[in-house]
Design a protein around this motif. Structure first.
Motif, short mmCIF file in Angstrom:
data_model
loop_
_atom_site.label_atom_id
_atom_site.label_comp_id
_atom_site.label_asym_id
_atom_site.label_seq_id
_atom_site.Cartn_x
_atom_site.Cartn_y
_atom_site.Cartn_z
N CYS A 46 0.76 -1.25 -0.60
CA CYS A 46 0.11 0.22 0.15
C CYS A 46 0.62 1.54 0.02
N VAL A 47 1.73 1.21 0.82
CA VAL A 47 2.58 2.41 0.98
C VAL A 47 3.27 2.66 -0.34
N ALA A 48 3.72 1.29 -0.86
CA ALA A 48 3.88 1.81 -2.41
C ALA A 48 3.68 2.25 -2.97
N GLY A 49 2.21 2.05 -3.16
CA GLY A 49 1.44 2.52 -4.17
C GLY A 49 1.55 4.07 -4.02
N LEU A 50 0.91 4.45 -2.43
CA LEU A 50 0.87 5.44 -2.55
C LEU A 50 2.11 6.61 -2.48
N LYS A 51 3.26 5.45 -2.58
CA LYS A 51 4.59 6.31 -3.08
C LYS A 51 4.55 6.66 -4.44
N GLY A 52 4.36 5.19 -5.33
CA GLY A 52 4.19 5.81 -6.88
C GLY A 52 3.05 6.97 -7.28
N MET A 53 2.33 6.78 -6.46
CA MET A 53 1.28 8.12 -7.07
C MET A 53 2.01 9.33 -6.33
N SER A 54 2.53 9.45 -5.69
CA SER A 54 2.73 10.83 -5.03
C SER A 54 3.31 11.19 -6.07
N GLN A 55 4.45 10.61 -7.23
CA GLN A 55 5.16 10.93 -7.66
C GLN A 55 4.95 12.08 -9.49
N ILE A 56 3.13 12.06 -8.81
CA ILE A 56 2.92 12.89 -9.87
C ILE A 56 1.49 13.56 -8.98
N LEU A 57 1.76 13.49 -7.95
CA LEU A 57 0.45 14.31 -7.14
C LEU A 57 1.06 15.14 -6.62
N ASP A 58 -0.52 16.12 -6.46
CA ASP A 58 -0.20 17.49 -7.17
C ASP A 58 -0.74 17.89 -5.70
N ASP A 59 -2.20 17.64 -4.81
CA ASP A 59 -2.94 18.16 -3.66
C ASP A 59 -3.45 17.32 -3.65
N ILE A 60 -4.02 17.12 -2.63
CA ILE A 60 -5.38 16.72 -2.51
C ILE A 60 -6.69 17.71 -1.30
N ASP A 61 -7.85 18.25 -2.14
CA ASP A 61 -8.60 19.24 -1.95
C ASP A 61 -9.81 18.56 -1.18
N VAL A 62 -9.79 18.14 -0.37
CA VAL A 62 -10.64 17.89 0.45
C VAL A 62 -11.72 18.66 0.91
N ALA A 63 -13.46 18.19 0.48
CA ALA A 63 -14.01 18.57 0.31
C ALA A 63 -15.17 18.24 1.82
N LYS A 64 -14.98 16.72 1.50
CA LYS A 64 -15.73 16.68 2.93
C LYS A 64 -15.37 15.46 3.52
N VAL A 65 -16.10 14.34 4.73
CA VAL A 65 -15.52 13.69 4.91
C VAL A 65 -16.53 13.69 6.73
N ALA A 66 -17.34 12.12 6.08
CA ALA A 66 -18.40 11.79 6.57
C ALA A 66 -17.48 10.73 7.25
N VAL A 67 -18.41 10.04 9.12
CA VAL A 67 -17.65 9.46 10.26
C VAL A 67 -19.46 8.62 10.24
N ASP A 68 -19.09 7.22 10.53
CA ASP A 68 -20.11 5.91 10.31
C ASP A 68 -19.64 5.14 11.32
N GLY A 69 -19.57 5.17 12.99
CA GLY A 69 -18.96 3.97 13.66
C GLY A 69 -17.95 3.91 12.97
N ASP A 70 -17.49 2.97 12.87
CA ASP A 70 -15.26 2.67 12.57
C ASP A 70 -14.61 3.36 11.05
N ASP A 71 -15.53 3.39 10.01
CA ASP A 71 -15.69 3.73 8.74
C ASP A 71 -15.29 5.32 8.78
#
Length: 115
Positions: A46-71
């Protein structure tokens, strides 16, 4: 860190900052990841995959977060250096402060075409 909203936010902060040691510490060893570009079944992959994506990652613009139990569902625009922003949803299951499952949905066609 036991608040699941904080754990989820820390995941996105670590990914955005390319702090992969902190990101790895948030993941259960047997975390599962399913998304349009990969299916993985352990934290190191998982970390290796995120490292790969980070090579093209420019930003993460969070619009909404919803919590339901453990999710936690996080709706964000995934900004990359190779494609227009991709509306994305990330669903995390968090148990005892560790992310045990991640499901991601977005349209990867522009990113794939750029690669």
């Amino acid at each position: 860190m036991t608040d699941i909203r904080e754990t989820s936010a820390a995941y996105f902060t670590a990914w955005k900052n390319r702090d992969f040691d902190s990101l790895r510490a948030l993941l259960a060893d047997d975390v599962t990841f399913v998304g349009p570009m990969a299916t993985l079944d352990n934290a190191d992959d998982c970390v290796a995959g995120l490292k790969g994506m980070s090579q093209i990652l420019d930003d993460i613009d969070v619009a909404k977060v919803a919590v339901d139990g453990d999710d936690v569902l996080t709706w964000f625009d995934l900004h990359t250096t190779v494609a227009p922003p991709a509306p994305t949803v990330n669903w995390q299951a968090i148990v005892d402060g560790k992310i045990v499952a991640i499901r991601v949905a977005f349209d990867p066609r522009a990113i794939v075409a750029a690669g």
